[in-house]
Design a protein around this motif. Structure first.
Motif, PDB file in Angstrom:
ATOM      1  N   ALA A 132       0.812  -1.220   0.000  1.00 42.68           N
ATOM      2  CA  ALA A 132       0.000   0.000   0.000  1.00 42.68           C
ATOM      3  C   ALA A 132       0.848   1.274   0.000  1.00 42.68           C
ATOM      4  CB  ALA A 132      -0.961   0.001   1.192  1.00 42.68           C
ATOM      5  N   GLN A 133       1.868   1.328   0.836  1.00 41.90           N
ATOM      6  CA  GLN A 133       2.686   2.538   0.923  1.00 41.90           C
ATOM      7  C   GLN A 133       3.378   2.824  -0.412  1.00 41.90           C
ATOM      8  OE1 GLN A 133       2.943   4.638   3.727  1.00 41.90           O
ATOM      9  NE2 GLN A 133       3.957   5.995   2.292  1.00 41.90           N
ATOM     10  N   ARG A 134       4.010   1.803  -0.969  1.00 39.44           N
ATOM     11  CA  ARG A 134       4.717   1.975  -2.248  1.00 39.44           C
ATOM     12  C   ARG A 134       3.761   2.380  -3.366  1.00 39.44           C
ATOM     13  NH1 ARG A 134       5.538  -1.426  -6.310  1.00 39.44           N
ATOM     14  NH2 ARG A 134       5.032  -3.293  -5.122  1.00 39.44           N
ATOM     15  N   MET A 135       2.606   1.737  -3.417  1.00 37.45           N
ATOM     16  CA  MET A 135       1.641   2.054  -4.476  1.00 37.45           C
ATOM     17  C   MET A 135       1.067   3.461  -4.300  1.00 37.45           C
ATOM     18  SD  MET A 135       1.928  -0.369  -6.524  1.00 37.45           S
ATOM     19  CE  MET A 135       0.742   0.297  -7.649  1.00 37.45           C
ATOM     20  N   ALA A 136       0.853   3.877  -3.075  1.00 37.86           N
ATOM     21  CA  ALA A 136       0.352   5.232  -2.834  1.00 37.86           C
ATOM     22  C   ALA A 136       1.368   6.264  -3.322  1.00 37.86           C
ATOM     23  CB  ALA A 136       0.051   5.435  -1.348  1.00 37.86           C
ATOM     24  N   GLU A 137       2.648   5.980  -3.085  1.00 36.80           N
ATOM     25  CA  GLU A 137       3.706   6.887  -3.546  1.00 36.80           C
ATOM     26  C   GLU A 137       3.746   6.947  -5.069  1.00 36.80           C
ATOM     27  OE1 GLU A 137       7.330   5.571  -1.687  1.00 36.80           O
ATOM     28  OE2 GLU A 137       6.426   5.700   0.306  1.00 36.80           O
ATOM     29  N   GLU A 138       3.570   5.786  -5.709  1.00 37.60           N
ATOM     30  CA  GLU A 138       3.631   5.722  -7.178  1.00 37.60           C
ATOM     31  C   GLU A 138       2.389   6.307  -7.838  1.00 37.60           C
ATOM     32  OE1 GLU A 138       4.485   1.766  -8.572  1.00 37.60           O
ATOM     33  OE2 GLU A 138       6.249   1.590  -7.289  1.00 37.60           O
ATOM     34  N   LEU A 139       1.226   5.945  -7.323  1.00 42.02           N
ATOM     35  CA  LEU A 139      -0.043   6.343  -7.951  1.00 42.02           C
ATOM     36  C   LEU A 139      -0.458   7.774  -7.641  1.00 42.02           C
ATOM     37  CD1 LEU A 139      -2.255   3.202  -7.265  1.00 42.02           C
ATOM     38  CD2 LEU A 139      -1.441   3.973  -9.487  1.00 42.02           C
ATOM     39  N   ARG A 140      -0.120   8.236  -6.438  1.00 44.22           N
ATOM     40  CA  ARG A 140      -0.598   9.540  -5.969  1.00 44.22           C
ATOM     41  C   ARG A 140      -2.120   9.634  -6.151  1.00 44.22           C
ATOM     42  NH1 ARG A 140       2.631  11.324  -2.741  1.00 44.22           N
ATOM     43  NH2 ARG A 140       1.948  13.445  -3.044  1.00 44.22           N
ATOM     44  N   PRO A 141      -2.878   8.690  -5.562  1.00 45.27           N
ATOM     45  CA  PRO A 141      -4.335   8.686  -5.753  1.00 45.27           C
ATOM     46  C   PRO A 141      -4.992   9.901  -5.110  1.00 45.27           C
ATOM     47  CG  PRO A 141      -3.722   7.161  -4.015  1.00 45.27           C
ATOM     48  CD  PRO A 141      -2.437   7.658  -4.629  1.00 45.27           C
ATOM     49  N   ALA A 142      -6.195  10.201  -5.554  1.00 42.93           N
ATOM     50  CA  ALA A 142      -6.962  11.314  -4.977  1.00 42.93           C
ATOM     51  C   ALA A 142      -7.381  10.991  -3.547  1.00 42.93           C
ATOM     52  CB  ALA A 142      -8.188  11.608  -5.836  1.00 42.93           C
ATOM     53  N   ALA A 143      -7.597   9.702  -3.258  1.00 48.04           N
ATOM     54  CA  ALA A 143      -7.962   9.239  -1.916  1.00 48.04           C
ATOM     55  C   ALA A 143      -7.613   7.764  -1.803  1.00 48.04           C
ATOM     56  CB  ALA A 143      -9.445   9.457  -1.641  1.00 48.04           C
ATOM     57  N   ILE A 144      -7.537   7.290  -0.566  1.00 49.19           N
ATOM     58  CA  ILE A 144      -7.231   5.884  -0.297  1.00 49.19           C
ATOM     59  C   ILE A 144      -8.287   5.342   0.665  1.00 49.19           C
ATOM     60  CG2 ILE A 144      -5.544   4.229   0.608  1.00 49.19           C
ATOM     61  CD1 ILE A 144      -3.378   6.369  -0.002  1.00 49.19           C
ATOM     62  N   ILE A 145      -8.821   4.179   0.335  1.00 50.14           N
ATOM     63  CA  ILE A 145      -9.766   3.477   1.204  1.00 50.14           C
ATOM     64  C   ILE A 145      -9.020   2.281   1.783  1.00 50.14           C
ATOM     65  CG2 ILE A 145     -11.958   2.247   1.334  1.00 50.14           C
ATOM     66  CD1 ILE A 145     -12.721   3.779  -1.307  1.00 50.14           C
ATOM     67  N   VAL A 146      -9.011   2.171   3.111  1.00 49.96           N
ATOM     68  CA  VAL A 146      -8.265   1.098   3.764  1.00 49.96           C
ATOM     69  C   VAL A 146      -9.187   0.281   4.651  1.00 49.96           C
ATOM     70  CG1 VAL A 146      -6.322   0.537   5.294  1.00 49.96           C
ATOM     71  CG2 VAL A 146      -6.166   2.530   3.786  1.00 49.96           C
ATOM     72  N   ASP A 147      -9.265  -1.023   4.365  1.00 53.08           N
ATOM     73  CA  ASP A 147      -9.954  -1.942   5.263  1.00 53.08           C
ATOM     74  C   ASP A 147      -9.112  -2.017   6.538  1.00 53.08           C
ATOM     75  OD1 ASP A 147     -11.600  -3.931   6.323  1.00 53.08           O
ATOM     76  OD2 ASP A 147     -10.661  -5.541   5.175  1.00 53.08           O
ATOM     77  N   ILE A 148      -9.731  -2.170   7.675  1.00 50.19           N
ATOM     78  CA  ILE A 148      -8.992  -2.190   8.936  1.00 50.19           C
ATOM     79  C   ILE A 148      -8.553  -3.598   9.316  1.00 50.19           C
ATOM     80  CG2 ILE A 148      -9.108  -1.670  11.423  1.00 50.19           C
ATOM     81  CD1 ILE A 148      -8.851   0.759   9.435  1.00 50.19           C
ATOM     82  N   ARG A 149      -9.390  -4.584   9.060  1.00 51.16           N
ATOM     83  CA  ARG A 149      -9.038  -5.971   9.398  1.00 51.16           C
ATOM     84  C   ARG A 149      -8.380  -6.619   8.191  1.00 51.16           C
ATOM     85  NH1 ARG A 149     -13.957  -8.790  12.328  1.00 51.16           N
ATOM     86  NH2 ARG A 149     -12.332 -10.286  12.767  1.00 51.16           N
ATOM     87  N   LEU A 150      -7.054  -6.596   8.191  1.00 52.39           N
ATOM     88  CA  LEU A 150      -6.264  -7.137   7.087  1.00 52.39           C
ATOM     89  C   LEU A 150      -5.378  -8.260   7.622  1.00 52.39           C
ATOM     90  CD1 LEU A 150      -5.326  -3.687   5.515  1.00 52.39           C
ATOM     91  CD2 LEU A 150      -6.866  -5.388   4.512  1.00 52.39           C
ATOM     92  N   PRO A 151      -4.983  -9.215   6.768  1.00 58.31           N
ATOM     93  CA  PRO A 151      -4.281 -10.404   7.266  1.00 58.31           C
ATOM     94  C   PRO A 151      -2.817 -10.205   7.671  1.00 58.31           C
ATOM     95  CG  PRO A 151      -4.547 -10.527   4.896  1.00 58.31           C
ATOM     96  CD  PRO A 151      -5.327  -9.324   5.357  1.00 58.31           C
ATOM     97  N   ASN A 152      -2.097  -9.282   7.045  1.00 56.76           N
ATOM     98  CA  ASN A 152      -0.662  -9.178   7.294  1.00 56.76           C
ATOM     99  C   ASN A 152      -0.274  -7.974   8.141  1.00 56.76           C
ATOM    100  OD1 ASN A 152       0.177 -11.464   5.520  1.00 56.76           O
ATOM    101  ND2 ASN A 152      -0.815 -10.186   3.993  1.00 56.76           N
ATOM    102  N   ILE A 153      -0.872  -6.847   7.843  1.00 57.26           N
ATOM    103  CA  ILE A 153      -0.607  -5.603   8.573  1.00 57.26           C
ATOM    104  C   ILE A 153      -1.963  -4.996   8.916  1.00 57.26           C
ATOM    105  CG2 ILE A 153       0.455  -3.312   8.465  1.00 57.26           C
ATOM    106  CD1 ILE A 153       2.207  -4.367   6.178  1.00 57.26           C
ATOM    107  N   SER A 154      -2.135  -4.564  10.124  1.00 57.71           N
ATOM    108  CA  SER A 154      -3.394  -3.922  10.506  1.00 57.71           C
ATOM    109  C   SER A 154      -3.638  -2.696   9.637  1.00 57.71           C
ATOM    110  CB  SER A 154      -3.324  -3.500  11.976  1.00 57.71           C
ATOM    111  OG  SER A 154      -4.291  -2.521  12.271  1.00 57.71           O
TER     112      SER A 154
END
Length: 123
Positions: free
Chosen positions: A40-62
């Motif tokens: 997510a961090q790397r893709m956010a840096e590359e994409l520069r999206p207008a907004a990010i939606i993040v699920d809270i219950r994720l399997p690897n990183i909260s």
């Protein structure tokens, strides 16, 4: 389509990825869907999206840790973040907002309110 706004969606559940991506398309957005929150961090840096939606219950990183990472990095700090979760207590909401989420949304949401919340993030 060049005038569509990119929205990055971090969601591990395939059915939810499909649902929210379709809602974003209906709303005129260009969804970029991630099934693995570890990028997510790397893709956010590359994409520069207008907004990010993040699920809270994720399997690897909260999702809380994902949001904290996005808000701690000067390259992604200004990108609005929606916390999207099945968790619905006041404690959960407070934790998401404390992590840096700009808005807290409980699943399941309705398409109209979901798109209204995305639009509000972008103003």
């Amino acid at each position: 389509m060049a005038d569509r706004k990119c929205i990055m969606l971090v969601e591990d559940t395939a059915s939810h990825r499909k649902l929210y991506a379709s809602w974003l398309k209906i709303g005129g957005y260009d969804p970029h869907v991630l099934g693995d929150e570890r990028v997510a961090q790397r893709m956010a840096e590359e994409l520069r999206p207008a907004a990010i939606i993040v699920d809270i219950r994720l399997p690897n990183i909260s999702g809380l840790d994902v949001i904290e990472g996005l808000k701690a990095d000067e390259r992604t700090r200004a990108i609005p973040v929606m916390a999207l979760t099945v968790l619905d207590s006041a404690t959960d909401k407070d934790a998401c907002l404390a992590a840096g989420a700009d808005v807290f949304v409980t699943k399941p949401d309705h398409i109209a309110t979901f798109l209204d919340r995305i639009a509000a993030l972008l103003v």
